[in-house]
Design an enzyme around this catalytic site. Structure first.
Site, PDB file in Angstrom:
ATOM      1  CB  ILE A   1      14.957  -7.493  16.464  1.00 32.69           C
ATOM      2  CG1 ILE A   1      15.513  -7.887  14.924  1.00 32.69           C
ATOM      3  CG2 ILE A   1      13.758  -7.877  16.734  1.00 32.69           C
ATOM      4  CD1 ILE A   1      15.791  -9.250  14.759  1.00 32.69           C
TER       5      ILE A   1
ATOM      6  CE1 TYR B   1      10.317  -0.121  25.768  1.00 33.77           C
ATOM      7  CE2 TYR B   1      11.260   1.778  26.797  1.00 33.77           C
ATOM      8  CZ  TYR B   1      10.413   1.195  26.261  1.00 33.77           C
ATOM      9  OH  TYR B   1       9.174   1.970  25.885  1.00 33.77           O
TER      10      TYR B   1
ATOM     11  CD  GLU C   1      25.642  -2.639  14.501  1.00 28.97           C
ATOM     12  OE1 GLU C   1      24.646  -2.818  14.749  1.00 28.97           O
ATOM     13  OE2 GLU C   1      26.248  -1.543  14.572  1.00 28.97           O
TER      14      GLU C   1
END
Ligand code: THU
Length: 187
Positions: free
Chosen positions: A73, A78, A85
């Site tokens: 996501i 950024y 994971e």
């Protein structure tokens, strides 16, 4: 795009297992992480990652759940983005799973090459999965390479390395601060 991971499953060992998983478990794990790529929100990198956790049948929580998945996501800011994971593990932890719940991890990308979990994810995984848990790293065709958590993060730091707080208080020296709080004693 659907991928058939069954075409690349290696020969099982004498017990019928591949890295400790039955063929059915392995198919479920592979299919789940490959499909989880479709959940990715990655408008910035366009790099889709799917991750799945195979839950031990004996796990005390949610008996019917055998796999929990996640995807990366991203965020317009950024560094705020989260890897696949960690979204999968976060979901599992919120469902009550803990160290001992996880039998294997699957990760998949759209690349020909095999993508391993980033350093931050290795540390996150390490908190909840023992050294022996296998990580199946898939390419876009459903082929995989396998390394254990311990191989991906040797000599790792974990909760058992942290002495109890009361012991550390004696080591660094703690005194009462203002308003009932504590502070480390000045040298
Ligand atoms: N990414 C993951 O989801 N897992 C990894 O182990 C490596 C990287 C994501 C983060 C980011 O959304 C994209 O892949 C490109 O780095």
């Amino acid at each position: 795009m659907s991928t058939d991971p069954t075409s690349s499953i290696p020969r099982p060992d004498a017990n019928g297992l591949v890295h400790g998983l039955t063929i059915e478990e392995l198919k479920l794990l592979s299919t789940s992480c490959l499909e989880a790529r479709a959940l990715a929100y990655c408008p910035y990198s366009l790099f889709r990652v799917g991750a799945s956790l195979l839950i031990h049948a004996s796990s005390p929580t949610t008996a019917s759940t055998t796999v929990i998945s996640g995807a990366n996501i991203e965020n317009a800011s950024y560094p705020v983005g989260t890897c696949a994971e960690r979204t999968a593990l976060g979901t599992a932890i919120l469902q009550g799973h803990r160290l001992g719940s996880f039998k294997a991890i699957g990760v998949a990308t759209d690349m020909d090459d095999f993508c391993s979990p980033c350093g931050m994810c290795r540390q996150f995984i390490r908190e909840f999965c023992g050294n022996e848990v296998p990580v199946f790293m898939h390419n876009k065709s459903g082929e995989f390479r396998v390394l254990t958590v311990g191989e991906l993060l040797p000599m790792s730091f974990g909760p058992e390395k942290l002495p109890p707080r009361e012991v550390l208080k004696g080591v660094v020296g703690v005194e009462q601060g203002g308003e009932g709080g504590e502070k480390i004693k000045e040298a």
